[in-house]
Write a protein that holds these residues in place. Structure first.
Motif, PDB file in Angstrom:
ATOM      1  N   GLN A  55       0.867  -1.173   0.000  1.00 18.89           N
ATOM      2  CA  GLN A  55       0.000   0.000   0.000  1.00 18.89           C
ATOM      3  C   GLN A  55       0.910   1.231   0.000  1.00 18.89           C
ATOM      4  O   GLN A  55       1.685   1.426   0.943  1.00 18.89           O
ATOM      5  N   ARG A  56       0.818   2.056  -1.014  1.00 19.20           N
ATOM      6  CA  ARG A  56       1.716   3.207  -1.134  1.00 19.20           C
ATOM      7  C   ARG A  56       1.032   4.479  -0.641  1.00 19.20           C
ATOM      8  O   ARG A  56      -0.050   4.834  -1.095  1.00 19.20           O
ATOM      9  N   ALA A  57       1.667   5.157   0.309  1.00 16.60           N
ATOM     10  CA  ALA A  57       1.154   6.423   0.826  1.00 16.60           C
ATOM     11  C   ALA A  57       1.654   7.574  -0.040  1.00 16.60           C
ATOM     12  O   ALA A  57       2.595   7.425  -0.834  1.00 16.60           O
ATOM     13  N   ASP A  58       1.037   8.744   0.107  1.00 15.39           N
ATOM     14  CA  ASP A  58       1.394   9.897  -0.718  1.00 15.39           C
ATOM     15  C   ASP A  58       2.832  10.348  -0.506  1.00 15.39           C
ATOM     16  O   ASP A  58       3.444  10.925  -1.406  1.00 15.39           O
ATOM     17  N   ASP A  59       3.404  10.093   0.692  1.00 10.36           N
ATOM     18  CA  ASP A  59       4.786  10.507   0.945  1.00 10.36           C
ATOM     19  C   ASP A  59       5.807   9.512   0.409  1.00 10.36           C
ATOM     20  O   ASP A  59       7.006   9.670   0.628  1.00 10.36           O
ATOM     21  N   GLY A  60       5.334   8.473  -0.302  1.00  3.57           N
ATOM     22  CA  GLY A  60       6.227   7.483  -0.877  1.00  3.57           C
ATOM     23  C   GLY A  60       6.452   6.258  -0.020  1.00  3.57           C
ATOM     24  O   GLY A  60       7.024   5.271  -0.487  1.00  3.57           O
ATOM     25  N   THR A  61       6.018   6.284   1.239  1.00  3.46           N
ATOM     26  CA  THR A  61       6.169   5.122   2.108  1.00  3.46           C
ATOM     27  C   THR A  61       5.267   3.990   1.632  1.00  3.46           C
ATOM     28  O   THR A  61       4.101   4.206   1.305  1.00  3.46           O
ATOM     29  N   VAL A  62       5.819   2.791   1.587  1.00  7.23           N
ATOM     30  CA  VAL A  62       5.055   1.617   1.201  1.00  7.23           C
ATOM     31  C   VAL A  62       4.828   0.755   2.437  1.00  7.23           C
ATOM     32  O   VAL A  62       5.781   0.406   3.147  1.00  7.23           O
ATOM     33  N   TYR A  63       3.581   0.429   2.714  1.00  5.42           N
ATOM     34  CA  TYR A  63       3.234  -0.455   3.816  1.00  5.42           C
ATOM     35  C   TYR A  63       2.947  -1.831   3.211  1.00  5.42           C
ATOM     36  O   TYR A  63       2.096  -1.968   2.322  1.00  5.42           O
ATOM     37  N   ALA A  64       3.690  -2.836   3.667  1.00  2.22           N
ATOM     38  CA  ALA A  64       3.577  -4.166   3.072  1.00  2.22           C
ATOM     39  C   ALA A  64       3.923  -5.221   4.105  1.00  2.22           C
ATOM     40  O   ALA A  64       4.540  -4.938   5.138  1.00  2.22           O
ATOM     41  N   THR A 105       2.449 -12.443  14.195  1.00  2.00           N
ATOM     42  CA  THR A 105       2.422 -12.709  12.762  1.00  2.00           C
ATOM     43  C   THR A 105       1.298 -11.884  12.156  1.00  2.00           C
ATOM     44  O   THR A 105       0.127 -12.084  12.489  1.00  2.00           O
ATOM     45  N   ALA A 106       1.645 -10.936  11.280  1.00  2.00           N
ATOM     46  CA  ALA A 106       0.659  -9.985  10.745  1.00  2.00           C
ATOM     47  C   ALA A 106       0.787  -9.912   9.231  1.00  2.00           C
ATOM     48  O   ALA A 106       1.887 -10.016   8.680  1.00  2.00           O
ATOM     49  N   TYR A 107      -0.344  -9.719   8.580  1.00  2.00           N
ATOM     50  CA  TYR A 107      -0.349  -9.629   7.119  1.00  2.00           C
ATOM     51  C   TYR A 107      -1.616  -8.918   6.658  1.00  2.00           C
ATOM     52  O   TYR A 107      -2.419  -8.474   7.473  1.00  2.00           O
ATOM     53  N   TYR A 108      -1.813  -8.794   5.347  1.00  2.00           N
ATOM     54  CA  TYR A 108      -2.954  -8.101   4.746  1.00  2.00           C
ATOM     55  C   TYR A 108      -3.069  -6.651   5.223  1.00  2.00           C
ATOM     56  O   TYR A 108      -4.135  -6.210   5.668  1.00  2.00           O
ATOM     57  N   PRO A 109      -2.016  -5.821   5.127  1.00  2.00           N
ATOM     58  CA  PRO A 109      -2.147  -4.418   5.536  1.00  2.00           C
ATOM     59  C   PRO A 109      -3.045  -3.634   4.586  1.00  2.00           C
ATOM     60  O   PRO A 109      -3.105  -3.911   3.384  1.00  2.00           O
ATOM     61  N   SER A 110      -3.754  -2.646   5.121  1.00  2.00           N
ATOM     62  CA  SER A 110      -4.644  -1.812   4.314  1.00  2.00           C
ATOM     63  C   SER A 110      -4.717  -0.425   4.936  1.00  2.00           C
ATOM     64  O   SER A 110      -5.106  -0.281   6.094  1.00  2.00           O
ATOM     65  N   LEU A 150       1.259  -2.340 -18.484  1.00  2.00           N
ATOM     66  CA  LEU A 150       2.046  -1.487 -17.598  1.00  2.00           C
ATOM     67  C   LEU A 150       3.402  -2.075 -17.239  1.00  2.00           C
ATOM     68  O   LEU A 150       4.285  -1.351 -16.776  1.00  2.00           O
ATOM     69  N   THR A 151       3.588  -3.383 -17.408  1.00  2.00           N
ATOM     70  CA  THR A 151       4.826  -4.038 -17.010  1.00  2.00           C
ATOM     71  C   THR A 151       5.503  -4.666 -18.219  1.00  2.00           C
ATOM     72  O   THR A 151       4.850  -5.023 -19.208  1.00  2.00           O
ATOM     73  N   ASP A 152       6.843  -4.801 -18.128  1.00  2.00           N
ATOM     74  CA  ASP A 152       7.614  -5.398 -19.224  1.00  2.00           C
ATOM     75  C   ASP A 152       8.054  -6.821 -18.895  1.00  2.00           C
ATOM     76  O   ASP A 152       8.095  -7.674 -19.782  1.00  2.00           O
ATOM     77  N   VAL A 153       8.424  -7.068 -17.637  1.00  2.00           N
ATOM     78  CA  VAL A 153       8.955  -8.380 -17.265  1.00  2.00           C
ATOM     79  C   VAL A 153       7.908  -9.179 -16.498  1.00  2.00           C
ATOM     80  O   VAL A 153       7.496 -10.256 -16.908  1.00  2.00           O
ATOM     81  N   VAL A 154       7.451  -8.614 -15.367  1.00  2.00           N
ATOM     82  CA  VAL A 154       6.433  -9.292 -14.573  1.00  2.00           C
ATOM     83  C   VAL A 154       5.780  -8.263 -13.666  1.00  2.00           C
ATOM     84  O   VAL A 154       6.398  -7.258 -13.301  1.00  2.00           O
ATOM     85  N   GLY A 155       4.539  -8.477 -13.320  1.00  2.00           N
ATOM     86  CA  GLY A 155       3.827  -7.606 -12.390  1.00  2.00           C
ATOM     87  C   GLY A 155       3.076  -8.440 -11.373  1.00  2.00           C
ATOM     88  O   GLY A 155       2.550  -9.506 -11.698  1.00  2.00           O
ATOM     89  N   ASP A 156       3.040  -7.961 -10.134  1.00  2.00           N
ATOM     90  CA  ASP A 156       2.385  -8.718  -9.086  1.00  2.00           C
ATOM     91  C   ASP A 156       1.891  -7.776  -7.995  1.00  2.00           C
ATOM     92  O   ASP A 156       2.365  -6.646  -7.876  1.00  2.00           O
ATOM     93  N   TRP A 157       0.939  -8.240  -7.196  1.00  2.00           N
ATOM     94  CA  TRP A 157       0.377  -7.491  -6.077  1.00  2.00           C
ATOM     95  C   TRP A 157      -0.088  -6.094  -6.527  1.00  2.00           C
ATOM     96  O   TRP A 157       0.400  -5.074  -6.083  1.00  2.00           O
ATOM     97  N   VAL A 158      -1.058  -6.098  -7.418  1.00  2.00           N
ATOM     98  CA  VAL A 158      -1.590  -4.871  -7.986  1.00  2.00           C
ATOM     99  C   VAL A 158      -2.386  -4.119  -6.933  1.00  2.00           C
ATOM    100  O   VAL A 158      -3.190  -4.704  -6.192  1.00  2.00           O
ATOM    101  N   ASP A 159      -2.164  -2.802  -6.856  1.00  2.98           N
ATOM    102  CA  ASP A 159      -2.981  -2.008  -5.943  1.00  2.98           C
ATOM    103  C   ASP A 159      -3.020  -0.562  -6.438  1.00  2.98           C
ATOM    104  O   ASP A 159      -2.099  -0.098  -7.101  1.00  2.98           O
TER     105      ASP A 159
END
Length: 290
Positions: free
Chosen positions: A53-62, A85-90, A281-290
């Protein structure tokens, strides 16, 4: 279960009796081949992140290495409690709050929600939870709740279906809207999205037009009462489908690449996604679209 033995079955009474036997065998037993492995010390580089999840300041939460991280340009730090153990950030729309799910092999899982770095437990009942997502106004959290199969010993990917639930962001187990089929352990689980106006919830599920046929992926939605279910688009086995926050564009993953299409307002109509103009949008591979 025969327990490695031979049995005689009486077909009229269905009673069985063991047939004793012994066997003389010659076998060679050797020591197992083992290799000593050195455990690295110090920093570990995560080569795969999930649910970014990308915030406006460039920080990615993952999620990576069992925790949710705030990943900056030069530093990274966990934002979930140590030992959890934590996952699925939003992220919430205003980017001031973060929701995620936890898992414990003994205690089960919960949904967590709150300000960045200070989230608190949202749900009360242990279970298998997935895909928490804030409503556009931040007052509610929608999430998926498993059937309880995992709590009986099944694998996390073996849930046959999930309950779609909405709970107040302030806490509570929430209200069940409807059931959503799981996509199986070989496919990525469904991810929820709110409509731009906050009146509907979207997800994807698989469709098999006929036995042994190649599966299709459906983009579906329902209203906040769990009714008025609509099928908006049909894809040729897309692994991920995500709407833009304003609902004007559609991104999807197909054959390991990410594509972007304009999304027309079609109401109740179902469209074949391959008929839409699309840009790769991708040339090689793309994953985890958001």
């Amino acid at each position: 279960w025969a327990r490695g033995r031979l049995w005689r079955l009486d077909t009229s009474t269905l009673q069985r009796a063991e047939i004793p036997f012994t066997a003389r065998v010659d076998t060679r037993i050797t020591a197992a081949a083992r290799r000593d492995r050195r455990l690295e010390r110090g920093e570990v580089e995560a080569r795969v992140i999930r649910w970014p999840q990308r915030a406006d300041d460039g920080t990615v939460y993952a999620a990576a290495l069992g925790q949710v991280w705030a990943i900056g340009a030069s530093t990274s730090e966990p934002v979930t409690p140590a030992g959890m153990t934590a996952y699925y950030p939003s992220l919430s729309r205003d980017q001031k709050a973060l929701a995620f799910v936890s898992w414990d092999d003994v205690e089960g899982g919960q949904v967590w929600s709150g300000p960045l770095g200070r989230a608190r437990q949202l749900t009360r009942t242990p279970g298998h939870y997935a895909s928490p997502v804030y409503s556009p106004d931040g007052k509610a959290v929608a999430f998926l709740r498993g059937t309880g199969a995992v709590m009986s010993g099944d694998d996390l990917g073996a849930e046959p279906s999930f309950d779609l639930v909405i709970a107040p962001a302030s806490g509570g187990d929430g209200t069940r809207l409807r059931s959503i089929p799981n996509r199986g352990s070989n496919s990525r689980g469904p991810r929820l999205q709110w409509s731009a106006d906050g009146k509907r919830l979207f997800w994807i599920e698989d469709e098999y037009p006929e036995p042994r046929a190649h599966e299709k992926t459906l983009l579906r939605s329902c209203d906040l009462a769990g009714r008025d279910v609509r099928t908006h688009a049909r894809f040729d086995a897309a692994q991920e489908v995500r709407l833009s926050p304003d609902g004007r564009y559609l991104a999807y993953k197909h054959d390991h690449q990410v594509w972007l299409s304009p999304w027309p307002a079609l109401g109740d109509a179902t469209i074949d996604a391959e008929s839409l103009p699309a840009r790769q949008l991708t040339d090689v591979v793309g994953d985890w679209v958001d």
